[in-house]
Design a protein around this motif. Sequence first.
Motif, PDB file in Angstrom:
ATOM      1  N   GLY A 293     100.516 107.201  -0.273  1.00 22.98           N
ATOM      2  CA  GLY A 293     101.656 106.256  -0.615  1.00 22.98           C
ATOM      3  C   GLY A 293     100.909 104.789  -0.287  1.00 22.98           C
ATOM      4  N   LYS A 294     101.341 103.936  -1.121  1.00 19.85           N
ATOM      5  CA  LYS A 294     100.850 102.480  -1.029  1.00 19.85           C
ATOM      6  C   LYS A 294     101.255 101.720   0.027  1.00 19.85           C
ATOM      7  N   PRO A 295     100.722 100.807   0.992  1.00 18.43           N
ATOM      8  CA  PRO A 295     101.537 100.125   2.050  1.00 18.43           C
ATOM      9  C   PRO A 295     102.182  98.982   1.371  1.00 18.43           C
ATOM     10  N   HIS A 296     103.443  98.530   2.209  1.00 22.17           N
ATOM     11  CA  HIS A 296     104.058  97.399   1.677  1.00 22.17           C
ATOM     12  C   HIS A 296     104.728  96.560   2.518  1.00 22.17           C
ATOM     13  N   TRP A 297     104.764  95.209   2.463  1.00 23.54           N
ATOM     14  CA  TRP A 297     105.598  94.256   3.542  1.00 23.54           C
ATOM     15  C   TRP A 297     106.937  94.105   3.118  1.00 23.54           C
ATOM     16  N   MET A 298     107.655  94.415   4.450  1.00 22.48           N
ATOM     17  CA  MET A 298     108.876  94.224   4.394  1.00 22.48           C
ATOM     18  C   MET A 298     109.318  92.858   4.679  1.00 22.48           C
ATOM     19  N   ILE A 299     109.723  91.989   3.787  1.00 22.48           N
ATOM     20  CA  ILE A 299     110.267  90.550   3.983  1.00 22.48           C
ATOM     21  C   ILE A 299     111.591  90.405   3.405  1.00 22.48           C
ATOM     22  N   LEU A 300     112.423  89.444   4.177  1.00 20.55           N
ATOM     23  CA  LEU A 300     113.816  89.059   3.654  1.00 20.55           C
ATOM     24  C   LEU A 300     113.692  88.316   2.520  1.00 20.55           C
ATOM     25  N   ASP A 301     112.906  87.193   2.519  1.00 21.63           N
ATOM     26  CA  ASP A 301     113.012  86.152   1.306  1.00 21.63           C
ATOM     27  C   ASP A 301     111.821  86.070   0.891  1.00 21.63           C
ATOM     28  N   GLU A 302     111.455  86.421  -0.403  1.00 27.78           N
ATOM     29  CA  GLU A 302     110.161  86.315  -1.193  1.00 27.78           C
ATOM     30  C   GLU A 302     110.126  85.148  -2.191  1.00 27.78           C
ATOM     31  N   SER A 303     111.022  84.246  -1.856  1.00 29.15           N
ATOM     32  CA  SER A 303     111.143  83.093  -2.804  1.00 29.15           C
ATOM     33  C   SER A 303     109.808  82.400  -2.912  1.00 29.15           C
ATOM     34  N   ASP A 304     109.132  82.170  -1.639  1.00 27.92           N
ATOM     35  CA  ASP A 304     108.031  81.227  -1.570  1.00 27.92           C
ATOM     36  C   ASP A 304     106.864  82.184  -0.858  1.00 27.92           C
ATOM     37  N   VAL A 305     106.984  83.525  -1.018  1.00 28.93           N
ATOM     38  CA  VAL A 305     105.779  84.261  -0.544  1.00 28.93           C
ATOM     39  C   VAL A 305     105.579  85.243  -1.488  1.00 28.93           C
ATOM     40  N   THR A 306     104.349  85.340  -1.858  1.00 26.37           N
ATOM     41  CA  THR A 306     103.704  86.409  -2.796  1.00 26.37           C
ATOM     42  C   THR A 306     102.961  87.550  -2.181  1.00 26.37           C
ATOM     43  N   GLN A 307     103.314  88.864  -2.855  1.00 29.60           N
ATOM     44  CA  GLN A 307     102.610  89.954  -2.317  1.00 29.60           C
ATOM     45  C   GLN A 307     102.129  90.676  -3.218  1.00 29.60           C
ATOM     46  N   ASN A 308     100.509  91.047  -3.050  1.00 32.20           N
ATOM     47  CA  ASN A 308      99.920  91.925  -3.934  1.00 32.20           C
ATOM     48  C   ASN A 308      99.387  93.105  -3.140  1.00 32.20           C
ATOM     49  N   THR A 309      99.491  94.362  -4.089  1.00 34.42           N
ATOM     50  CA  THR A 309      99.211  95.525  -3.454  1.00 34.42           C
ATOM     51  C   THR A 309      98.343  96.360  -3.989  1.00 34.42           C
ATOM     52  N   THR A 310      97.234  96.710  -3.497  1.00 34.63           N
ATOM     53  CA  THR A 310      96.339  97.830  -4.346  1.00 34.63           C
ATOM     54  C   THR A 310      96.542  99.415  -3.837  1.00 34.63           C
ATOM     55  N   LYS A 311      95.609 100.325  -3.899  1.00 37.00           N
ATOM     56  CA  LYS A 311      95.926 101.415  -3.690  1.00 37.00           C
ATOM     57  C   LYS A 311      96.136 101.779  -2.266  1.00 37.00           C
ATOM     58  N   ASN A 312      95.530 101.081  -1.158  1.00 38.82           N
ATOM     59  CA  ASN A 312      95.570 101.233   0.359  1.00 38.82           C
ATOM     60  C   ASN A 312      95.568  99.933   1.060  1.00 38.82           C
ATOM     61  N   ARG A 313      95.917  98.853   0.093  1.00 37.93           N
ATOM     62  CA  ARG A 313      95.885  97.623   0.722  1.00 37.93           C
ATOM     63  C   ARG A 313      96.820  96.597   0.405  1.00 37.93           C
ATOM     64  N   SER A 314      97.700  95.823   1.020  1.00 45.38           N
ATOM     65  CA  SER A 314      98.772  94.841   0.593  1.00 45.38           C
ATOM     66  C   SER A 314      98.297  93.600   1.079  1.00 45.38           C
TER      67      SER A 314
END
Length: 297
Positions: free
Chosen positions: A54-75
């Motif tokens: 499985g891929k890692p994922h950040w749990m955030i409540l508000d993504e309006s001004d936050v960006t998330q990039n995920t690869t195979k084993n890194r986020s």
Amino acid sequence: MEYLQSYHCLLCYLLLALRDPALCAKEITVSPANPVVKVGDAVTLICETTCTQGKPHWMILDESDVTQNTTKNRSYLHIAAVHPNHEGKYTCTAEKCRKQKKETIQLRVYSFPVPVLSTVPENPVSGQPFKVKCTLTNVYHGDYDTVEMLLSHLERLETEHSKNCNDDRFCDHTWSSKDQMGTSKTDYQCETNLTIGPNSFTEKARLAIYFQGDAGDDYNDPRSTAMSPEQMETQTSAPVSTEGKGQVEASSSTTTAMVALGSTVGFLSILCFLVRLIKRSKRKSPSSGPENHPDGC
């Protein structure tokens, strides 16, 4: 805790020996471990795992001004300009592993500007009392964080502290010294320190004070745009000397007189020369009259 980690590692080696590495998947790791970010700065939180399912994922409540990039084993969780609303806990998970893994970190936000030194009155007078103030504006920190200040002039000075905060928890701090006295240029220094957990931030300011002296003393306060009497006198145009002008006028009058005299002498010389020619011509011509008298020139 160290003993438990040692036993866990030993158990993993034993399981690997039994050819079941899936049961020994490493826990998720995040970095930085204890992020402390200044208001307005950028920050990137990194979550990584070795779980292959499985891929890692950040749990955030508000993504309006936050960006998330995920690869195979890194986020990667990126915040371009941090503000107090970003402060809080961030959790990263890897949900498709045999046993769900997660890791949580605490993001701390602070604001700590450079202090400003000033005096009351603004332009101290030599031999009269004045006070020195050290001011911090728009300071932001947690409830358990501490702000300290050191005001010094040759040695540490005793100060009085006042604090004023708004609804957003941004505060203004002012430290005022007791009455000071001086007669010549002197320096004061303010050193402020903010402590957030194991992190410490320091800002310094320095003020050179120039005193207004008694009548006749030179004074030039660099904090004031007004010119001193000495500066005004320096910038005034120098008076034009009349001595040279009188000499020039006298010289001009003398020259005019000499020219007039020279003209008169020249005219008389020419007239005398003509008279001589006339008399010589009379001598050469026959005449029955008396002998010629010497000319009168």
